[in-house]
Design a protein around this motif. Structure first.
Motif, PDB file in Angstrom:
ATOM      1  N   ASP A 146      29.516 -97.448  23.167  1.00 50.34           N
ATOM      2  CA  ASP A 146      29.572 -97.833  21.751  1.00 50.34           C
ATOM      3  C   ASP A 146      30.956 -98.367  21.397  1.00 50.34           C
ATOM      4  N   GLU A 149      31.420-101.834  22.880  1.00 51.71           N
ATOM      5  CA  GLU A 149      30.673-102.847  22.124  1.00 51.71           C
ATOM      6  C   GLU A 149      31.414-103.193  20.834  1.00 51.71           C
ATOM      7  N   ASP A 152      34.671-105.121  21.646  1.00 44.56           N
ATOM      8  CA  ASP A 152      34.440-106.522  21.997  1.00 44.56           C
ATOM      9  C   ASP A 152      34.077-107.347  20.764  1.00 44.56           C
TER      10      ASP A 152
END
Length: 244
Positions: A146, A149, A152
């Motif tokens: 998580d 993600e 990014d």
């Protein structure tokens, strides 16, 4: 050096763009998600190692259980053969030998049964321990996934904003005299701020009140003359908010 007051005002815009860029660079180096990933990395390694160790212990125990069960099966087969031979034996000597061997096999079978039960309990305990370690590892890996993600996505947003800042900066720089930009860049390299506004009697470069003698000198300077912050050497831009 001289520069039109409007050009000096545009230097403040350029300084704001550079401040945005500096904040963006700081954020890129100190992203909360990345810092959190760094914080949990050792915990991730520890949990992966604990899960791997638990799995290794479980597999060893399962292998030992299989060995015991294979031995038990072979003993059971041997007992069945001896029982079949005993049924057809006619010699007293053969009968006695088979009975003695069956007694030995029975003791061996009893030992194997005890070992199997003990090993089954051990396998059960290690299975539970491995499941716990595996769940713990998956928990932190879910958190890491998580964070990765979100990091990014944040990086992509930062790249988009960086492109916008670069475009804004180019527009500003292209609209200013090259020598004025060079002076601004030189001052920015020295103290981190290329240009700042004089608000009241305070230089926003230093956030300090300028002394009266320096303020008087600045007030006497023509509007198109470049003046500098006495404390930081940044270009000091006079505006409607300046107390001069």
């Amino acid at each position: 050096m001289k520069a039109h007051p409007k050009e000096q005002l545009r230097l403040l815009e350029l300084a704001q763009v550079d401040a945005r860029q500096a904040r963006l660079q700081h954020l890129a180096k100190n992203m909360p998600e990345q810092l959190h990933l760094v914080e949990i990395e050792q915990d991730r390694r520890d949990r992966r190692a604990a899960s791997a160790k638990a799995l290794g212990e479980l597999e060893d125990a399962q292998s030992e259980l299989k060995t015991i069960q294979d031995d038990s099966r072979m003993v059971a087969e041997r007992r069945k053969r001896d029982e079949d031979r005993l049924q057809h034996a006619s010699s007293t000597k053969d009968i006695a030998a088979l009975q003695a061997e069956l007694a030995t096999i029975a003791r061996r079978q009893e030992t194997l049964d005890d070992q199997e039960l003990e090993q089954l309990e051990r396998v059960e305990a290690l299975t539970a321990a491995h499941a716990e370690r595996l769940a713990s590892m998956r928990e932190i890996e879910t958190l890491a996934a998580d964070l990765l993600e979100r990091r990014d996505l944040a990086r992509e947003n930062l790249r988009t904003e960086a492109k916008e800042i670069a475009a804004d900066r180019k527009t500003l720089v292209d609209g200013l005299p090259a020598d004025l930009v060079a002076l601004y860049e030189d001052r920015r390299k020295r103290g981190g701020i290329g240009a700042a506004e004089l608000v009241g009697k305070v230089s926003t470069a230093s956030q300090e009140t300028i002394e009266m003698a320096d303020l008087a000198r600045i007030a006497k300077a023509p509007a198109d003359e470049i003046v500098f912050c006495p404390d930081t050497d940044a270009i000091l831009v006079r505006t409607e908010r300046s107390a001069i």
